[in-house]
Each structure stands twice: as C-alpha cells, then as structure tokens.
Write a protein that holds these residues in place. Structure first.
Motif, PDB file in Angstrom:
ATOM      1  N   VAL A 108       2.733  -2.299 -55.373  1.00 52.74           N
ATOM      2  CA  VAL A 108       2.828  -3.446 -54.532  1.00 52.74           C
ATOM      3  C   VAL A 108       4.330  -3.102 -54.093  1.00 52.74           C
ATOM      4  O   VAL A 108       4.916  -3.373 -55.112  1.00 52.74           O
ATOM      5  N   ARG A 110       6.860  -5.487 -52.386  1.00 55.83           N
ATOM      6  CA  ARG A 110       7.302  -7.014 -52.878  1.00 55.83           C
ATOM      7  C   ARG A 110       8.383  -6.622 -51.947  1.00 55.83           C
ATOM      8  O   ARG A 110       9.770  -6.286 -52.216  1.00 55.83           O
ATOM      9  N   ASN A 111       8.530  -8.455 -51.496  1.00 54.11           N
ATOM     10  CA  ASN A 111       9.920  -8.967 -50.704  1.00 54.11           C
ATOM     11  C   ASN A 111      11.042  -7.578 -51.152  1.00 54.11           C
ATOM     12  O   ASN A 111      11.504  -8.220 -52.492  1.00 54.11           O
ATOM     13  N   GLN A 113      11.717  -5.059 -51.764  1.00 47.99           N
ATOM     14  CA  GLN A 113      12.004  -3.898 -52.545  1.00 47.99           C
ATOM     15  C   GLN A 113      11.725  -2.946 -51.025  1.00 47.99           C
ATOM     16  O   GLN A 113      11.428  -2.694 -50.653  1.00 47.99           O
TER      17      GLN A 113
ATOM     18  N   GLY B 158       9.285  -9.423 -57.615  1.00 49.33           N
ATOM     19  CA  GLY B 158       8.837  -7.999 -57.842  1.00 49.33           C
ATOM     20  C   GLY B 158      10.290  -7.749 -58.624  1.00 49.33           C
ATOM     21  O   GLY B 158      10.169  -6.724 -59.335  1.00 49.33           O
ATOM     22  N   LEU B 159      11.583  -8.037 -58.997  1.00 46.53           N
ATOM     23  CA  LEU B 159      12.442  -8.038 -59.687  1.00 46.53           C
ATOM     24  C   LEU B 159      12.075  -7.935 -61.368  1.00 46.53           C
ATOM     25  O   LEU B 159      12.659  -7.282 -61.610  1.00 46.53           O
ATOM     26  N   GLU B 161       9.721  -6.983 -62.363  1.00 44.82           N
ATOM     27  CA  GLU B 161       8.566  -6.287 -62.571  1.00 44.82           C
ATOM     28  C   GLU B 161       9.151  -5.526 -62.409  1.00 44.82           C
ATOM     29  O   GLU B 161       9.250  -3.796 -63.773  1.00 44.82           O
ATOM     30  N   GLN B 162      10.678  -4.932 -62.145  1.00 41.07           N
ATOM     31  CA  GLN B 162      11.596  -3.467 -62.217  1.00 41.07           C
ATOM     32  C   GLN B 162      12.198  -3.752 -63.985  1.00 41.07           C
ATOM     33  O   GLN B 162      12.870  -2.539 -63.902  1.00 41.07           O
TER      34      GLN B 162
END
Lengths: 223, 268
Positions: A108, A110-111, A113, B158-159, B161-162
């Motif tokens: 996925v 995401r926004n 990335q 997203g952050l 997940e990083q």
C-alpha cells in the motif's frame, strides 16, 4: 608464456592480458610487445591500430586501467578502443538484474509516500491519493491506483504504463505528465499510456501494443 | 507494566484532545490507573478539557530539563481518586523544546506506575509528532468522515508503518453525523476503514454535548446515557481486550419519536 598477446580478428586486433599473470608482468610483456611491433618496418605503413583490450576473468581497477592506457599511449601507432572483461562485479550484476527484470510489488503506497523502483514493475498493491510509484522502466499495474504513476524516470519516453488508470490522479512518463480528468481514459484494465511521436502522452488499448511500441512487442515474444 | 498509546491524526481539529480526555476518563472509571500526557507544547488544552488548568505547577518541559521531578509535575484529577493523572504540556515554548529520547525517557518512567499512558499528539507530522510517537507502544489514529481528515490519517498511517510500533495502529472515527451518512453525503464507516486498511477501534457520533461538557471541564464519558459517551466507553473496553460489538447507528431518540408520531398519521 606471454602475459600480453596480440590477436587478429575480423574486426581488428584484440590485446589479451592473461588473467594468470601479475599486472607487473603484463606491463613488462606489453611494453616489449609494443616495442617489437614499433620497430617492425613492414608494420610502419599500416594505419593506426585500434586495440580491444580483453582482460579475461580479471576486473581492472581505474588505476590499473590508466597504467595500461598510459603505456599504450607512449606508442602513437596504437590506440585503445575499449577495455573489456568476461566478468562483472556483483554490484554491477545486481544493477543489471534490477534493470532487466520485472519486479513484483505488492504494497500500500499511502498519501505522501513515494516508492522508487528500477526496471519494469508489476504492481499488485494499492496506491492511495497522494501516493506515488516511480520506476525507470515500464509499469504493469493490476492494483487499484488513486495516486500517481511514473514510468521511464527520469527521461525514457519509450516506456509504457498498462492497467486501469481511470481512478489515478496523474500519469507520468519520462518528463511528460497528464492529469487524469474524469472520463478521460476508459475504465478498462487494458489501457496503455505511452508517449507518441509528437512527445505527447496518449492512451491506447492493449490490442494496439504492436503499433504503439513495436520494440517492446517484439521483445516479449510478439513475432 | 502499562501500555503507552499515542493518539494522533495528522489533521488538526478532529478531536485528538477530546478523545484522549474521554478514553482516559473511561479507563479510569473502569478502575485503571491512567496518565494522560499532553505533548501539544505551546498550544496545550488537554488540561482545560479535563478542568485541571488551574492546578498546573510544573510541566513536561520542566521535567525534561530537570527543573522538576516527574511526580511533582503530575496533576491528579481528584474526581477519580488516584486513578487519573495529567502530565501537562508547557505553554511558553514550542515543540522543539523536547527531543524524542527525552519523551521516551519520561514515558518509560511512567509505564511501570500506570496501566495506560495516553499521549495526546499535536497536529502535524513534524517534530511534535515524532516526539509523541517516540515512546509509544500503540497508536490510535483519529479521523472524521471528511476527505481531508482521511487523507491526513492515511499519511500518518504511512508514517507509523515506516517506524513500526509494537502494535499496529487502530482507527477511531469521530464526529459521525448519522443523517449525512445515511443520505450518502458523508463517507461511511466501511468506506473509511477499508480505504485506510487498519483495524477499526471505535466510532463516536457527533453530539453537541461533547462540546458543552468540555467547556465545563468535564469529559462527556461522565454522562452515561449519551451516545458519544457510550462510544468512548466501548473504545475503552476494546482497549482492555473485551469484545464489544460496534455501536448500532440509529437516529437520535427525538427523531425516532417524531418519526413514530408522523407514521401514525401516514398509516390512515
């Protein structure tokens, strides 16, 4: 045994540097070889000789290469066309593999990335709005795309993007980009985005691939 | 050993502070020892929502810089007899006054003492966010059914997940307006959850009482009958590992009543 051997081929001359010999020995043998050829009176009439230097299974460092180039440079009758080996470093091999292979990617994005890839990508994941997938090769897309796809980064306009692009925000190939407006592209997974002869991004169908990009079509077994 | 949970959203104004206060209070009502940490340095208001703003002596920056010991800075909420504490943010400096490792140190010092350490994250994804996430074991991502909030939540997930925490982030959808969701003018719960691809922890309906109670410095969970309050209580029970079915979204009682009355006339 000579550590540096000159060999005539159809295309000119190969200078083979034996891999079993040390570099010092090669340099010494090469010097005497060139010295002998230089004094050979019959050879004087031939035009400048271009050499392909073959190093067998040895990779020369930049320093070693320059030593050989310098030595040959002392004899104006000879010039080095290229220096080649039968082997490559693991780093180079990985890069080559990266460039040539189709990479599977299922994640996925995401926004915010941005995923940067090398070579062709078969994308099975999801790109959310604001996410970006970019690669140097082609993109074959089976996942849902609501973000940005970029193929042929940074400047290869021969690359393609295939897949359903109807929900994407933008499509980019090399330096060309296109903002996908509603109803601009067909709601079909067989859409191809490509850069045409006028350097404009346009869209076609998978069935027209042969026309759009004959090179790729031939490479993947079209003939 | 307690668990540190960061409450974050990316976008401002979606209800992080209200959520922190209410989940914390709900857990305290269940008998858990809870410490709320306000990391919105420079714009603190968790203390106001809890009605503790007049009791602040020291703040988190004082603790980090060694001007005060951690227990000195903790503000006790007297309504919950030794269950609920607040570590207030500083008001006279900004987010750069703290470093992630300082925050982690404080969180690690709090965790053995409490069952839950709830970290109220500031809006944005800069230093303040990094500080808040540094010591956390788990995260609750708060969003509202608006496209801008969902986009920012996506960015935050997203952050997270990083820099993975021990537990995957969970989603809390706040400020749900039943009428708008029913007529399709607002994103629905399934749509948001599916889009973000993380586990749904709970849903909170929009209720005027949430604002009026926080204005009085008393979290909404103190009112048992309120729908938003029930939403927060359910979240607290799920955090405790209980299986609680998702709240049924029904129009509020007044609507139901008038609907019934009008249906008598229609029946004719």
């Amino acid at each position: 045994m000579q550590a540096a051997v000159l060999r005539g081929t159809q295309n000119g001359y190969d200078l083979v540097l034996k891999q079993s010999a040390s570099l010092d020995q090669i340099l010494a043998d090469l010097r005497s070889l060139l010295e002998n050829l230089n004094v050979d009176p019959t050879a004087m009439e031939t035009p400048k000789v271009s050499l392909d230097v073959l190093t067998e299974d040895r990779i020369l460092t930049a320093d070693e290469k320059s030593q050989i180039e310098q030595l040959v440079g002392n004899y104006p009758r000879f010039e080095i066309h290229k220096i080649a080996a039968n082997v490559m470093t693991i780093d180079d091999a990985i890069q080559l593999r990266e460039r040539e292979n189709v990479h599977l990617l299922s994640k996925v994005i995401r926004n915010g990335q941005e995923v940067a890839m090398q070579g062709d990508v078969l994308f099975l994941g999801t790109i959310h709005e604001g996410g970006k997938l970019r690669t140097t090769g082609n993109i074959f897309c089976m996942g849902d795309v609501s973000g940005i796809l970029q193929a042929g980064y940074p400047d290869d306009e021969s690359k393609l993007i295939m897949g359903n692009l109807v929900t994407a925000q933008q499509v980019r190939i090399a330096e060309q980009f296109d903002i996908i407006e509603p109803d601009q592209v067909a709601d079909s997974s067989q859409t191809i985005a490509y850069v045409n002869d006028l350097h404009v991004l346009s869209y076609g169908k998978l069935s027209a691939l042969k026309k759009i990009n004959p090179k790729l079509y031939n490479r993947i077994g079209g003939i | 050993m307690g668990k540190a949970i960061v409450i974050t959203s990316g976008k401002g104004g979606v209800g992080k502070t209200t959520t922190s206060a209410n989940i914390g209070t709900a857990l305290a009502l269940m008998g858990k020892r809870v410490c709320l940490m306000d990391l919105d340095i420079g714009l603190r208001n968790l203390d106001v929502v809890l009605g503790l703003d007049n009791r602040i002596i020291y703040d988190i920056v004082d603790v980090a810089e060694g001007r005060a010991k951690l227990p000195q800075a903790l503000v006790k909420d007297k309504r919950f007899d030794d269950k609920l504490y607040l570590l207030p943010a500083a008001q006279n400096t900004d987010k750069t006054a703290l470093q992630p490792d300082q925050v982690k140190e404080i969180v690690d010092e709090l965790k053995p003492e409490y069952d839950y350490v709830l970290i109220d994250c500031p809006a944005g994804i800069e230093q303040g966010f990094m500080n808040a996430v540094a010591g956390a074991d788990a995260a609750i991502v708060v969003t509202t059914p608006e496209i801008s909030a969902v986009r920012d939540a996506d960015r935050v997930v997203g952050l997270l997940e990083q820099h993975p925490l021990t537990e995957a982030p969970r989603l809390l959808i706040n400020r749900i307006r039943l009428n708008m969701m029913q007529d399709g003018s607002m994103m629905d719960i399934d749509e948001i959850t599916h889009h973000l691809g993380i586990e749904l922890l709970g849903i909170i309906v929009d209720d005027d009482a949430v604002i009026s109670t926080s204005n009085q410095g008393e979290p909404i969970v103190m009112q048992t009958e309120n729908q938003a309050s029930q939403g927060y209580r359910n979240v607290a029970r799920r955090l405790e590992g209980q299986t609680v079915p998702l709240m049924k979204l029904e129009p509020q009682e007044e609507d139901g009543f008038w609907h019934k009355v009008s249906s008598w006339f229609h029946r004719g």
